[in-house]
Design an enzyme around this catalytic site. Structure first.
Site, PDB file in Angstrom:
ATOM      1  N   SER A 207       0.844  -1.195   0.000  1.00 25.68           N
ATOM      2  CA  SER A 207       0.000   0.000   0.000  1.00 25.68           C
ATOM      3  C   SER A 207       0.882   1.248   0.000  1.00 25.68           C
ATOM      4  O   SER A 207       1.688   1.435  -0.905  1.00 25.68           O
ATOM      5  CB  SER A 207      -0.963  -0.055   1.190  1.00 25.68           C
ATOM      6  OG  SER A 207      -1.996   0.883   1.050  1.00 25.68           O
ATOM      7  N   HIS A 467      -7.609  -5.485  -0.735  1.00 24.67           N
ATOM      8  CA  HIS A 467      -6.319  -4.923  -0.345  1.00 24.67           C
ATOM      9  C   HIS A 467      -5.713  -5.723   0.807  1.00 24.67           C
ATOM     10  O   HIS A 467      -6.311  -5.846   1.871  1.00 24.67           O
ATOM     11  CB  HIS A 467      -6.588  -3.482   0.102  1.00 24.67           C
ATOM     12  CG  HIS A 467      -5.422  -2.557   0.003  1.00 24.67           C
ATOM     13  ND1 HIS A 467      -4.705  -2.368  -1.153  1.00 24.67           N
ATOM     14  CD2 HIS A 467      -4.865  -1.721   0.928  1.00 24.67           C
ATOM     15  CE1 HIS A 467      -3.764  -1.464  -0.944  1.00 24.67           C
ATOM     16  NE2 HIS A 467      -3.834  -1.068   0.310  1.00 24.67           N
TER      17      HIS A 467
END
Length: 545
Positions: A207, A467
């Protein structure tokens, strides 16, 4: 100037083959003195080792300074790293303040493996939208079980303390990126004392950590610090990574904390240095339109070319096109439903109305979309912004309304705009302008629970492969259950072998399981490895699926 300083520092390597006492492996000798770690059964840990002077007082909003203090007593390296001060999205309630301003440390984890004298190294840059998270946010039990790699976790400044910028030389920004870079230099200089191989260092991140890794790669001198790099679900071209509008946010921050009379960067910086760190970080709440949106109000910027020790002074696209970046093997990844962060929070039922936030998008789309998807500051006019908002809604939802039933289309929009599209663009630019191997994979294998359920606070929705579903097989995270399924166990071990083989490869070869990644450099088509619960497959594409 920065490169010259790096060469000078690298020329002063302090490497000792006897820095770790064979009779007492917990005792390590560094230039600062001796330290003692902890025995964790199958690995040793040496935590909270300072690599920079505390970034407080006059050192706040400045490039980090190398740690120079000498220890008269043995340093206690058994204490877990503190969080850098942050406004944490995942703390429940109104007060989300956590951490400490004095936080610039690295933590080293070394396997117990009597069959080898030295180990390749993986340096991890944590994620958290450049706003929150920490070296301790992900576990490392899965990583350490194989016993083949030393792991180093890096802490760096976050939020306004790490990234506020007025866009000029006086308050340049990117302090968190400069922290990371100094930590990588510390690893290069000191990891041999722990049995690490300074010539075999792989830098990875997820990320914002992935975006950070890519930004580090975009500095030519990164090749002096590491051998290869992987960016999981984050790269420098994601719209939330390098943003515009920093100067306005900096002066707005000053107004919020009582520096309203500051009319120039020097005065603003002086005033902000005088304020309690907790006030500066707590001011983040004023930049959120609703919930934790936008999730990165303070992040990396393009610095002024005359800024002292500027980290980047060109946009990443221009840096890649110039070819003036580190020529090291690099891989970039995404998951099929990466956009579950931050789309899933729109499915949380509101206490006041009992309905989901996604329903409110029907009336607030033009207000909220620019913040949700990070184009508020990149559009020239409000009309341009509204036209783009209208185009996105029509493309992904047509004439349908926002609702729980149409959530997957909204999540697909988030995935494309925030992650997938920019991953494809990064890959395309690197294959055209780079010389070292560049790879990519997409992961499609949903966890039983993940960040989607955590943000939505519900378990009745299928979010797909969101994610972190891949990265959390390498490093445990509280958003998912600790127990891996049998298919995830296989994938986890394949990921760990992938890291080990990548850092040791002399020609930058990357493999996962039975699949060898295809290099994109010089390829007429995009080379993408697909990883699912059933195995892996090389895809040759005109564009990402």
């Amino acid at each position: 100037m920065y490169c010259a300083k790096l060469i000078l520092l690298l020329g002063c390597f302090w490497i000792s083959s006897s820095a770790s006492d064979p009779a007492d492996p917990l005792l390590v000798d560094l230039p600062n003195g001796k330290l003692r770690g902890r025995d964790n059964g199958n690995y040793y840990s040496y935590e909270s080792l300072p690599y920079a002077e505390p970034p407080v007082g006059d050192l706040r909003f400045e490039a980090p300074q190398p740690y120079k203090q000498q220890w008269t007593d043995t340093f206690d390296a058994t204490q877990p790293p503190v969080l850098c001060m942050q406004w944490d999205q995942f703390i429940q309630g109104d007060d989300k303040l956590a951490g400490n301003e004095d936080c610039l440390t690295v933590s080293v984890y070394k396997p117990k493996n009597s069959s080898r004298n030295s180990f390749p190294v993986v340096a991890q840059i944590h994620g958290g939208a450049f706003m929150f998270g920490g070296a301790s946010q992900n576990g490392h039990e899965n990583f350490m079980r194989e016993g083949n790699l030393i792991l180093v976790k890096i802490s760096y400044r976050l939020g306004p303390l790490g990234f506020v910028s007025t866009g000029d030389a006086d308050l340049s920004g990117n302090f968190g990126l400069k922290d990371q870079r100094l930590a990588l230099l510390w690893i290069k200089q000191n990891i041999a004392s722990f049995g690490g191989e300074p010539e075999n260092i792989l830098v990875i991140g997820h990320s914002a950590g992935g975006g950070s890794v890519h930004l580090q790669v975009l500095r030519e001198d990164f090749s002096k610090l590491a051998k290869a790099a992987i960016s999981f679900s984050g790269n420098a071209l994601d719209p939330w990574v390098v943003q515009q509008g920093g100067r306005g946010r900096a002066f707005e921050l000053g107004r919020i904390v009582g520096c309203g009379q500051a009319s120039d960067s020097v005065t603003l910086k002086k005033c902000l240095k005088s304020k309690p760190a907790s006030e500066i970080v707590s001011a983040v709440r004023n930049f959120l339109v609703f919930a934790y949106v936008p999730f990165t109000p303070f992040g990396p910027v393009v610095e002024s070319p005359d800024a002292p020790e500027a980290f980047i002074s060109q946009h990443p696209v221009d840096i890649i096109k110039s070819g003036k970046f580190a020529q090291v093997p690099w891989a970039v990844t995404y998951t099929t439903e990466d956009g579950g962060y931050n789309a899933a929070l729109l499915l949380e039922k509101q206490a006041s109305s009992g309905r989901e936030l996604i329903v409110d998008l029907n009336d607030r789309w033009f207000d909220w979309a620019p913040y949700l998807l990070f184009y508020r500051d990149s559009m020239t006019t409000i009309k341009d912004m509204d036209d783009y908002s209208r185009k996105l809604r029509q493309e992904y939802l047509g004439d349908r309304r926002f609702s729980v039933e149409s959530y997957w289309d909204l999540q697909r929009l988030f995935t494309d705009v925030l992650f997938k599209n920019s991953t494809e663009i990064s890959l395309d630019l690197h294959r055209k302008h780079g010389k070292s191997p560049v790879y990519a994979f997409v992961y499609d294998n949903p966890a039983n629970t993940g960040i989607g359920q955590g943000l939505a606070k519900r378990t009745d929705i299928n979010f797909g492969t969101v994610h972190g579903d891949d990265y959390f097989l390498i490093f445990e995270n509280i958003v998912r259950e600790p127990q891996l399924r049998s298919d995830e166990e296989i994938i986890s071990r394949n990921f760990l072998k992938m890291l080990n083989d990548f850092v040791l490869s002399e020609n930058g070869t990357l493999a996962f399981g039975t699949c060898v990644f295809q290099d994109n450099v010089g390829s007429s088509k995009l080379q993408l490895l697909s990883i699912t619960r059933n195995g892996c497959e090389n895809l040759e594409l005109e564009s990402f699926p």
